[in-house]
Design a protein around this motif. Structure first.
Motif: not given
Length: 342
Positions: A170-175, A266-271, A163-166, A239-240
């Motif tokens: 604040s103010g971001y849209k996360v999936l 510029g977004g961050i993806y993790s799995y 969660a910290r990575a993606v 962030g995803i």
């Protein structure tokens, strides 16, 4: 005149036994000769070891190369569950085995993609089987009908790190794809995202989400269904995070094809990096494999090492049919567009 004991000993051994002995001692000339004479490079000796394992254990990289070229399996396992890559302590041999494994897996993946339509037509998909089965909930875990863990509480520190990575602010849209116990979603909420979209496909998990009040949170949007089916309902995100259960690696690879549309510049993806979590070398292979395939899509991947040994007490796996994680270190992937990665 009697033959020398050493000669008698060699004559009594099979070509494969001699190959194992030559690989262990580093006798490259003997290995070349034995392979040319038809010795089987895939042989397991009485100790359950292959010639490649013997060569790897001795750090004989040139012999390991010869054996791989002769068809020695890089992923064969000893009785203790170790492969040649786990056994070697020689960096050159390790890199050789890793490179060969990556090439092999990339080739097999290409073949699998070509054969996938025929296979899917004749076999039920594991994800569909899981979605049709019942799951049970407790404070410490979510379990499927076969007593396999869907998610467990020991993962909480990992989910907080994801969660910290993606969610860099604040103010971001996360999936998030896959709710499970909601560990990563609880952590995401602490970053106060502007929009928090959760895709969940299992009806029992979805019902529990609603019971716990996730459908009433002002910044949360729940999309019920398989991500493959609800893709048109999704937008683009800063962030995803991807963590599904009951799917193959091929499914995650398919999801990655959608990243250019789903992930903002510029977004961050993790799995959840649980691929081959019971074998250190296999896990390294799949870390690099995912990184290579994401690089082909224009994304750079960094792996942040997180120690998890202290999270896995002896009683963690009681009642669980399969230990899906047995390594001391978890490598958290952070993926970003190569043009933005700096």
């Amino acid at each position: 005149m009697a033959a020398a004991p050493e000669r008698e000993s060699k004559e009594s051994k099979s070509p494969e036994e001699l190959l194992c002995a030559a690989a262990e001692s580093g006798d490259e000339e003997a290995v070349v000769r034995l392979l040319a004479e038809g010795a089987d490079a895939t042989h397991f000796d009485s100790a359950g070891l292959t010639p490649l394992m013997h060569a790897a254990g001795g750090g004989h990289s040139s012999i390991a190369r010869l054996l791989l070229e002769a068809g020695a399996p890089w992923n064969a396992l000893s009785p203790s569950g170790l492969c040649a890559g786990d056994i070697t302590s020689d960096p050159t041999t390790y890199d050789l085995l890793l490179d060969h494994a990556l090439r092999s897996e990339l080739l097999l993946s290409t073949v699998a993609r070509r054969q996938a339509p025929a296979a899917n037509a004749s076999e039920g998909a594991p994800a569909e089987n899981y979605l049709e089965s019942r799951v049970s909930f407790s404070e410490e875990r979510v379990m499927d009908a076969e007593s396999k863990a869907v998610m467990m509480a020991w993962e909480r520190p990992l989910m907080e790190a994801h969660a910290r990575a993606v969610c860099p602010g604040s103010g971001y849209k996360v999936l998030n794809i896959g709710f499970g116990m909601g560990l990563v979603d609880e952590a995401i909420q602490r970053y106060e995202p502007e929009e928090h979209t959760i895709v969940e496909a299992h009806p029992d998990v979805y019902a529990r989400m609603l019971k716990l009040g996730w459908g009433e949170k002002k910044n949360v949007r729940i999309v019920f269904g398989r991500w493959q089916d609800v893709m048109p309902q999704l937008g683009s995100y800063d962030g995803i995070f991807f963590d599904t259960y009951g799917e193959y690696y091929e499914d995650m690879r398919e999801f990655h094809q959608h990243l250019p549309k789903l992930l903002k510049p510029g977004g961050i993806y993790s799995y959840f990096n649980g691929l081959c979590g019971d074998n250190a070398f296999f896990h390294s292979v799949y870390c690099q494999l995912v990184a290579l395939e994401l690089a082909n899509l224009g994304y750079s991947t960094q792996f942040i090492p997180l120690p998890v040994k202290d999270c896995l007490a002896a009683d963690v796996w009681e009642g669980v049919k399969q230990k899906y994680w047995q390594l001391d270190t978890y490598y958290l992937p952070v993926c970003q567009s190569e043009s933005e990665s700096e």
